[in-house]
Design a protein around this motif. Structure first.
Motif, PDB file in Angstrom:
ATOM      1  N   LEU A 197       0.861  -1.185   0.000  1.00 15.99           N
ATOM      2  CA  LEU A 197       0.000   0.000   0.000  1.00 15.99           C
ATOM      3  C   LEU A 197       0.893   1.229   0.000  1.00 15.99           C
ATOM      4  O   LEU A 197       2.015   1.184   0.504  1.00 15.99           O
ATOM      5  CB  LEU A 197      -0.864   0.003   1.263  1.00 15.99           C
ATOM      6  CG  LEU A 197      -1.780  -1.215   1.458  1.00 15.99           C
ATOM      7  CD1 LEU A 197      -2.192  -1.331   2.912  1.00 15.99           C
ATOM      8  CD2 LEU A 197      -2.991  -1.115   0.553  1.00 15.99           C
ATOM      9  N   THR A 198       0.393   2.315  -0.564  1.00 18.30           N
ATOM     10  CA  THR A 198       1.206   3.529  -0.605  1.00 18.30           C
ATOM     11  C   THR A 198       0.673   4.565   0.367  1.00 18.30           C
ATOM     12  O   THR A 198      -0.530   4.790   0.443  1.00 18.30           O
ATOM     13  CB  THR A 198       1.215   4.117  -2.028  1.00 18.30           C
ATOM     14  OG1 THR A 198       1.675   3.104  -2.911  1.00 18.30           O
ATOM     15  CG2 THR A 198       2.140   5.312  -2.128  1.00 18.30           C
ATOM     16  N   MET A 199       1.587   5.154   1.108  1.00 17.07           N
ATOM     17  CA  MET A 199       1.215   6.241   2.025  1.00 17.07           C
ATOM     18  C   MET A 199       1.699   7.546   1.395  1.00 17.07           C
ATOM     19  O   MET A 199       2.898   7.744   1.243  1.00 17.07           O
ATOM     20  CB  MET A 199       1.901   6.006   3.379  1.00 17.07           C
ATOM     21  CG  MET A 199       1.491   6.951   4.464  1.00 17.07           C
ATOM     22  SD  MET A 199       2.402   6.596   5.992  1.00 17.07           S
ATOM     23  CE  MET A 199       1.516   5.171   6.602  1.00 17.07           C
ATOM     24  N   PRO A 200       0.789   8.408   0.982  1.00 20.03           N
ATOM     25  CA  PRO A 200       1.196   9.626   0.252  1.00 20.03           C
ATOM     26  C   PRO A 200       1.844  10.663   1.166  1.00 20.03           C
ATOM     27  O   PRO A 200       1.706  10.577   2.386  1.00 20.03           O
ATOM     28  CB  PRO A 200      -0.135  10.145  -0.296  1.00 20.03           C
ATOM     29  CG  PRO A 200      -1.160   9.647   0.663  1.00 20.03           C
ATOM     30  CD  PRO A 200      -0.665   8.344   1.195  1.00 20.03           C
ATOM     31  N   PRO A 201       2.534  11.644   0.589  1.00 26.17           N
ATOM     32  CA  PRO A 201       3.116  12.722   1.406  1.00 26.17           C
ATOM     33  C   PRO A 201       2.008  13.607   1.975  1.00 26.17           C
ATOM     34  O   PRO A 201       0.908  13.646   1.426  1.00 26.17           O
ATOM     35  CB  PRO A 201       3.956  13.526   0.418  1.00 26.17           C
ATOM     36  CG  PRO A 201       3.865  12.849  -0.901  1.00 26.17           C
ATOM     37  CD  PRO A 201       2.796  11.814  -0.844  1.00 26.17           C
ATOM     38  N   PHE A 206       7.159  13.880   3.974  1.00 28.13           N
ATOM     39  CA  PHE A 206       6.909  12.518   4.413  1.00 28.13           C
ATOM     40  C   PHE A 206       5.849  12.486   5.515  1.00 28.13           C
ATOM     41  O   PHE A 206       5.871  13.324   6.423  1.00 28.13           O
ATOM     42  CB  PHE A 206       8.191  11.894   4.967  1.00 28.13           C
ATOM     43  CG  PHE A 206       9.156  11.432   3.910  1.00 28.13           C
ATOM     44  CD1 PHE A 206       8.900  10.279   3.184  1.00 28.13           C
ATOM     45  CD2 PHE A 206      10.327  12.137   3.657  1.00 28.13           C
ATOM     46  CE1 PHE A 206       9.792   9.835   2.214  1.00 28.13           C
ATOM     47  CE2 PHE A 206      11.227  11.700   2.692  1.00 28.13           C
ATOM     48  CZ  PHE A 206      10.953  10.542   1.968  1.00 28.13           C
ATOM     49  N   ALA A 207       4.934  11.526   5.457  1.00 31.83           N
ATOM     50  CA  ALA A 207       3.859  11.441   6.443  1.00 31.83           C
ATOM     51  C   ALA A 207       4.362  10.955   7.806  1.00 31.83           C
ATOM     52  O   ALA A 207       3.748  11.201   8.837  1.00 31.83           O
ATOM     53  CB  ALA A 207       2.752  10.528   5.934  1.00 31.83           C
ATOM     54  N   MET A 208       5.482  10.211   7.793  1.00 31.52           N
ATOM     55  CA  MET A 208       6.104   9.783   9.062  1.00 31.52           C
ATOM     56  C   MET A 208       7.589  10.120   8.951  1.00 31.52           C
ATOM     57  O   MET A 208       8.059  10.553   7.915  1.00 31.52           O
ATOM     58  CB  MET A 208       5.929   8.271   9.258  1.00 31.52           C
ATOM     59  CG  MET A 208       4.493   7.801   9.314  1.00 31.52           C
ATOM     60  SD  MET A 208       4.350   6.010   9.569  1.00 31.52           S
ATOM     61  CE  MET A 208       5.085   5.349   8.096  1.00 31.52           C
ATOM     62  N   LYS A 209       8.335   9.868  10.047  1.00 29.73           N
ATOM     63  CA  LYS A 209       9.766  10.156   9.983  1.00 29.73           C
ATOM     64  C   LYS A 209      10.433   9.294   8.904  1.00 29.73           C
ATOM     65  O   LYS A 209      10.250   8.082   8.886  1.00 29.73           O
ATOM     66  CB  LYS A 209      10.401   9.877  11.345  1.00 29.73           C
ATOM     67  CG  LYS A 209       9.997  10.875  12.392  1.00 29.73           C
ATOM     68  CD  LYS A 209      10.822  10.669  13.651  1.00 29.73           C
ATOM     69  CE  LYS A 209      10.488  11.759  14.662  1.00 29.73           C
ATOM     70  NZ  LYS A 209      11.081  11.468  15.975  1.00 29.73           N
TER      71      LYS A 209
END
Ligand code: FAD
Ligand code: EGU
Length: 481
Positions: A197-201, A206-209
């Motif tokens: 799965l992709t986590m977008p910006p 970046f959405a996380m560190k």
């Protein structure tokens, strides 16, 4: 040398996607230093143009072994400059707590590479040719003649002095090995599959560190997330195929994530999650072992063609790179005499590749049997503490595998010995030093009022008491007999 005394030798690499880079470079290196070699590489598709391969993760962790191989062929700096350094893991507990665990000492990092981002300059060498869209159909063990199917439908027969089979876990080159007497082969699929799965910006960031490998350990299944250069994260969910089958609707996906990975829902986005979860079926993972890796003085297997491993140690590509490095070293030692080099490569490399295959499988079992975030933290804590007290005697397995070139099979031997110590220590911790309770299957350790899971590395290490030291020494004595 002139071509009178040494007629030019043709080396063929078939396949090779990831490790391709190094095999090509190895051939290039030979060609450059010794004008006796020409190298031709044939693969199914042009990796420079290929779109993201269906279901294949695009990011790969590059560690010390892979880097050493790249260094040998003068490509380390180019490649490393395109990687994202990861210095720690980030463990996500069910309640949303995040605890970092460093990979090693300062400066010991694992680099995250983009699979299709590897530039290669093989074609700038006149002795090296790259041919794409060539499919190997068959080859003859007697004559070394290979039959290729070209994109235009025509068949082509080619002869080579040495065939290097780097055509992946389902190698076509390896098929001829299966007909040979005394060739060992095994292939095992694990019951787990993986889904990406992709986590977008978020706002272009970046959405996380970013410089962490994010892990959500949840016993029988788990999720990890790795950063990409475009500021997205690729999340990989590992789960038994049976359980994938239980989740069939978008609402069930949300329900599942709400229960196990609640912190990721807003980051991935509920709608994207519902959609992407069903985009591709879960992918299978296979472990392949074989020996020998050579067939007379004609053909040699490298990379996944010789040893596909399950991805639970992030070492598949690194092991493939190291194959090339070892092969090159032996070529130097034995004066490039294929009839001596090939058996020696098998002799040296088989035990090590089998060891990393076993370690990867072990980690798969280990991670799903009794790993939750606290246990993970605790294990790393014990390992690191021992390493701190005796840096040369006790090296955590992880460090040996990832940050050194200690041969994989030697790392396993050392680890078995260290494990005896470790288990004794777990026992002591459990019996004496901690009040422990088991609640909902989770081992919760408390020492006085200090909860174990608190993540201040320094404080924990320095708080090792005299009594703990004594127990450790005793354990050492007992295990050494
Ligand atoms: P492949 O990359 O499989 O390349 C084989 C090539 O041969 C392909 O291009 C194929 O098209 C071609 N080919 C096949 N048949 C023919 C034919 N008949 N004729 C011509 N060409 C042919 N490793 C790491 O080190 N770090 C990681 O973090 C990591 N993560 C992973 C995550 C996942 C989900 C998986 C599945 C693996 C991971 N690995 C990782 C392992 C790594 O992907 C492999 O070890 C590596 O890609 C193997 O490279 P290779 O060149 O040997 O084979
Ligand atoms: C990419 C895709 C944490 C699986 C292994 C660690 C990767 C992997 C770990 C994929 C884990 C697991 C290590 C790296 C890496 C850890 C590693 C990249 C596994 C032991 C199938 N693994 N990858 N180990 O130590 O050495 O942090 O999809 F969750 S990178 Cl599974 Cl370093």
């Amino acid at each position: 040398h002139t071509n009178y005394t040494h007629p030019q030798k043709k080396t063929f690499c078939v396949g090779g996607n990831t490790i391709h880079l190094v095999t090509v470079s190895s051939c290039m290196r030979l060609a450059r230093h010794r004008s006796r070699y020409s190298a031709i590489v044939r693969c199914l598709m042009d990796i420079r143009e290929a779109k993201i391969v269906k279901g294949r993760s695009i990011n790969l962790a590059l560690s010390h072994r892979g880097r050493q191989a790249l260094k040998q062929v003068g490509m380390e700096d180019t490649i490393v400059s395109k990687g994202i350094p990861m210095h720690s893991r980030m463990i996500h507990s069910l309640n949303g707590t995040q605890s970092p665990i460093p990979y090693g000492k300062k400066g010991q990092v694992t680099l995250l590479m983009q699979r299709l981002d590897t530039p290669h300059s093989a074609e700038t060498y006149s002795t090296t040719k790259l041919n794409f869209a060539h499919k190997l159909l068959n080859w003859s063990t007697e004559t070394g003649a290979m039959t290729f199917l070209r994109a235009d439908g025509a068949k082509e027969e080619i002869q080579a002095d040495l065939i290097v089979g780097c055509d992946g876990a389902f190698s076509a080159i390896r098929k001829q090995f299966l007909r040979q007497s005394r060739f060992n082969f095994s292939q095992t699929y694990i019951p787990h599959g993986y889904l990406e799965l992709t986590m977008p910006p978020i706002n272009g960031e970046f959405a996380m560190k970013p410089n962490y490998l994010h892990i959500w350990p949840r016993n029988t299944f788990m999720m990890i997330a790795l950063p990409n250069l475009d500021k997205t994260f690729t999340c990989t969910l590992f789960m038994p195929f049976d359980e994938f089958e239980n989740v069939t609707t978008g609402d069930q996906v949300i329900e599942f994530f709400q229960k196990y990975f609640p912190d990721t829902i807003p980051l991935i986005g509920a709608d994207a999650l519902k959609r992407d979860y069903f985009r591709l079926p879960a992918q299978a993972m296979v472990s392949v072992k074989c020996s020998p890796y050579h067939l007379s003085d004609k053909c040699v297997l490298m990379g996944d063609a010789a040893h596909a491993v399950v991805p639970f140690y992030g070492q598949g590509m690194n092991a493939g790179f190291e194959d090339c490095l070892v092969f090159n070293e032996i070529m130097d030692q034995l004066n490039e005499d294929f009839s001596a080099v090939l058996p020696e490569y098998t002799r040296v490399r088989v035990p090590d590749d089998h060891a990393i295959a076993d370690l990867a499988m072990y980690n798969y079992v280990e991670m799903r049997s009794h790993v939750n975030s606290k246990w993970f933290l605790f294990r790393k804590y014990v390992d690191n503490t021992l390493h701190m007290i005796m840096p040369r005697t006790v090296i955590p397995l992880y460090t040996m595998v990832t940050f050194t070139r200690i041969r994989y099979h030697e790392a396993v031997k050392r680890w078995h010995w260290q494990d005896k110590v470790r288990h004794y220590i777990y026992y002591c911790f459990y019996q004496n030093l901690f009040k422990s309770k088991v609640r909902k299957g989770e081992l919760i350790l408390t020492r006085g009022t200090q909860r174990f899971s608190s993540c201040n590395q320094k404080r924990r290490c320095s708080s090792l008491s005299d009594k703990e030291m004594l127990i450790w020494w005793l354990a050492m004595m007992i295990c050494r007999g």
